[in-house]
Design an enzyme around this catalytic site. Structure first.
Site: not given
Length: 385
Positions: A109, A196
């Site tokens: 991530y 993101e």
């Protein structure tokens, strides 16, 4: 303002971040010709909506079969995508993204958001890629690694706290620093509020690649981001909120049945809290701001009443610069003009509030006046049953 995934990918490419090749189709007939631009044999096909969790309800497909891709596009385009994030009304699907499939060795991530406590950009990375980062933060906060970036020194940062946390090789660290640098430049240059990349993956060649991206843009900066404003998809936004914005009304739809009209964001939040404490459920947040005139009040009523769930309306106005009697005249005029046929509870405090109460009581309309906010909330709840 949110972007579709394919729009976010384009921005990543523009700032030098590696992504798989992709095409976007707006009709199933486009699939056979556009897919020739990609290298197979396997493809990832995704509906393009402003919602996560697409794979859980059939909105993502991995296949080598070109006919399956065309059928997927035919089945989804023009339909509504519905999951727990969209609500029952769903979001229309008008585009499908087809991307080259990537063999994945590891998933990470990578994200960035403004850290208001330090007044800087915070870049976050985690080896728990492909998962909900909020869940990782709650269950395993030690697996989230962070660095702070000063806008005035955005190229002067230490990548190692993130790279070590992801256990990257020396070659991957070089790639990773380029990706993070591009991400930082993208964030500042395009006035983002969130980015993101989930997942950022290690592919079959041990190289890093951005497979999915979510980008939010600061609404207050859109005046200087005309190129991004053109990417806005109104079909993915709440239509009541769009209409409210035309009148400079700050409106957010909620799930309750008590409509709210308040001047001031803080007072609006307090009003919703009191409604909840009184056993009710607000249907919206609506801040009419400092200019409470007849026209804006009328439009606010129309927006509130367009929600069929609303059974009563609570108006809570503090008259400072704006006189309460002027507000009362606007409310009476708007209720008459719009044809409001549900109970309207009004609390007016401040400048000329006594005159305002008299105007409301003499109106012969279904308007109930209240002195205290707690009383007004209880009346709104009582009349919403």
């Amino acid at each position: 303002m949110n972007l579709h995934e394919y729009q976010s990918r384009k921005l990543l490419e523009n700032f030098g971040l590696p992504t798989p090749k992709y095409v976007v189709v707006f009709s199933h007939e486009e699939v056979p010709s556009l897919i020739t631009k990609l290298e197979g044999p396997e493809f990832v096909v995704k509906v393009q909506v402003h919602a996560g969790g697409r794979g859980k309800v059939g909105g993502v497909k991995i296949t080598k079969d070109l006919q399956e891709i065309e059928n997927f596009a035919k089945d989804w385009l023009g339909k509504k995508f519905i999951n727990n994030q969209t609500g029952e009304e769903g979001k229309p699907v008008s585009a499908i993204m087809i991307a080259e499939s990537t063999s994945i060795k590891k998933e990470f991530y990578l994200g960035a958001v403004i850290d208001r406590s330090t007044q800087s950009l915070i870049v976050m990375a985690s080896p728990e890629g492909g998962m909900d980062i909020e869940k990782v933060a709650a269950d395993s906060p030690e697996k989230i690694y962070k660095i702070n970036i000063n806008k005035n020194k955005k190229n002067d940062f230490d990548i190692m706290p993130l790279a070590n946390g992801l256990k990257l090789s020396s070659d991957q660290i070089i790639e990773f620093k380029k990706i993070v640098s591009g991400l930082i430049n993208l964030f500042f240059e395009k006035d983002l509020s969130l980015i993101e990349i989930n997942p950022l993956v290690v592919d079959q060649n041990d190289s890093l690649k951005c497979l999915d991206a979510k980008i939010n843009i600061d609404e207050n900066a859109l005046f200087r981001q005309e190129d991004l404003l053109k990417l806005r998809d109104p079909s993915q936004e709440n239509q009541k909120e769009i209409e409210a914005a035309k009148w400079d009304l700050n409106y957010v739809a909620l799930d309750g049945n008590i409509g709210c009209m308040v001047n001031g964001a803080g007072l609006a939040m307090a009003t919703m809290d009191i409604i909840k404490l009184s056993g009710g459920f607000p249907a919206n947040f609506l801040d009419v701001g400092g200019t409470v005139d007849k026209e804006r009040v009328a439009e606010a009523f129309k927006i509130i009443l367009s929600d069929e769930k609303v059974k009563s309306i609570l108006i809570n106005i503090f008259g400072g610069i704006v006189r309460c009697d002027v507000v009362a005249l606007g409310i009476v005029s708007a209720v008459s003009e719009v044809g409001v046929d549900i109970p309207v509870i009004v609390r007016l405090k401040g400048n000329n509030s006594e005159e305002a109460k008299q105007i409301l009581s003499e109106s012969d309309l279904n308007i109930i006046s209240a002195d205290e906010l707690s009383e007004a909330a209880e009346l709104a709840v009582k009349n919403s049953v």
